[in-house]
Each structure stands twice: as structure tokens, then as C-alpha cells.
Design a protein around this motif. Sequence first.
Motif, PDB file in Angstrom:
ATOM      1  N   ARG A  50       0.831  -1.216   0.000  1.00  0.00           N
ATOM      2  CA  ARG A  50       0.000   0.000   0.000  1.00  0.00           C
ATOM      3  C   ARG A  50       0.860   1.257   0.000  1.00  0.00           C
ATOM      4  N   GLU A  51       1.884   1.264   0.845  1.00  0.00           N
ATOM      5  CA  GLU A  51       2.689   2.475   1.019  1.00  0.00           C
ATOM      6  C   GLU A  51       3.688   2.702  -0.113  1.00  0.00           C
ATOM      7  N   LEU A  52       4.332   1.640  -0.566  1.00  0.00           N
ATOM      8  CA  LEU A  52       5.385   1.819  -1.568  1.00  0.00           C
ATOM      9  C   LEU A  52       4.877   1.772  -3.007  1.00  0.00           C
ATOM     10  N   PHE A  53       3.870   0.937  -3.257  1.00  0.00           N
ATOM     11  CA  PHE A  53       3.436   0.720  -4.635  1.00  0.00           C
ATOM     12  C   PHE A  53       1.969   1.064  -4.875  1.00  0.00           C
ATOM     13  N   SER A  54       1.288   1.549  -3.844  1.00  0.00           N
ATOM     14  CA  SER A  54      -0.145   1.859  -3.919  1.00  0.00           C
ATOM     15  C   SER A  54      -0.961   0.650  -4.406  1.00  0.00           C
ATOM     16  N   THR A  55      -0.500  -0.539  -4.048  1.00  0.00           N
ATOM     17  CA  THR A  55      -1.165  -1.776  -4.446  1.00  0.00           C
ATOM     18  C   THR A  55      -1.231  -2.717  -3.240  1.00  0.00           C
ATOM     19  N   PRO A  56      -2.378  -2.815  -2.627  1.00  0.00           N
ATOM     20  CA  PRO A  56      -2.488  -3.736  -1.479  1.00  0.00           C
ATOM     21  C   PRO A  56      -2.486  -5.202  -1.933  1.00  0.00           C
ATOM     22  N   VAL A  57      -2.189  -6.092  -1.018  1.00  0.00           N
ATOM     23  CA  VAL A  57      -2.288  -7.525  -1.292  1.00  0.00           C
ATOM     24  C   VAL A  57      -3.773  -7.896  -1.221  1.00  0.00           C
ATOM     25  N   ARG A  58      -4.299  -8.381  -2.318  1.00  0.00           N
ATOM     26  CA  ARG A  58      -5.724  -8.710  -2.373  1.00  0.00           C
ATOM     27  C   ARG A  58      -6.058  -9.854  -1.411  1.00  0.00           C
TER      28      ARG A  58
END
Length: 164
Positions: A31-39
Motif C-alpha cells: 500500500r505504502e510503496l506501490f499503492s497496491t495492497p495484497v488482495r
Amino acid sequence: MFSRLLGAMNALGTVWIFLLMVLINSDILGRELFSTPVRGTTELLALSIVGIVFLQLGHALMSGRMTRSDMLIENLLIARPRAGRALQGIFNLLGVVFLVIIFWGSLALFEEAIEIGEYVGAAGDFTAPTWPIRLLILIGAAATGLQYLIMAWQDFRFVFAGEK
């Protein structure tokens, strides 16, 4: 042999906790580094908590780490050991009854989860079946109920054998 099974279930729960910590940290970093949470992190966490509790419940009981109020029973065990063990045996039998009720109620939910293909999550995004956790509830309830039964047997053997 049964205590080894409970120990293995406890160890599996501990490894599962470690893997959840890795999942949570991966989700935070994503979330913080890539703006992509683990689904599916939220869904897996919700399912996992229940699974871990039932995996570790029997071992917690066996090793005396189950939460209970000992004020009356501990004093009774010291002052009148046979009466204390009798009361403790009754308590353990009630534990068996309680776990049988949990097992019986969970069995129908397990069967239903398999029958209808129950899952958590959102279709197209992330889904996980619920039956494996429902199976762990059954296994954990059976193991904990059996541990309560073993403890009740030990208590009543003490009471009726005339040991002091």
C-alpha cells in the motif's frame, strides 16, 4: 501420543501466525510503496483468526493455559483434594458437553459450506472457500473435547481411587 497431536496443532497455529504477520507487512508495504495492497488480506485474516484459535485450543487446555477463575477450585484442591478434583472433574465434563455442542453445530455449517461452495471475498477480485476453516473448527473442537474428557477421567480416577 494425543499430547503430540495437540502440540503439532499448536505449532501449526504458531507458524500460521508468523505467515499472517508476513502477509500483513506485505500488504502495508504494498500500500505504502506501490499503492497496491495484497488482495484478500482482510478476508484471510478474518478466516485465519478462527482457524488459529481452534488449532491451539486443545494445547492451551492441556498445558493449563485456558482462562478460568481458579479462586474456589485452587483453595478446594489444597484444603480438600478429593472434593476439589470432583468439582474440577464436573467442570471438565461440562467442557466436553460444550465442545460437543460446538462440534455438532459446526458440522452442519461445514456440510453447508461444501454443498453451496461458500466463500468469502468479492467474485472477480478475491475469493477463498470457507470449508477449510470450518473443518479446522471441527478438528479443534473434537481435540479439545477429547482433552477435557481425558482430564475429567484423571480427576474422577483420583476421586474414586481413594488417593490423597
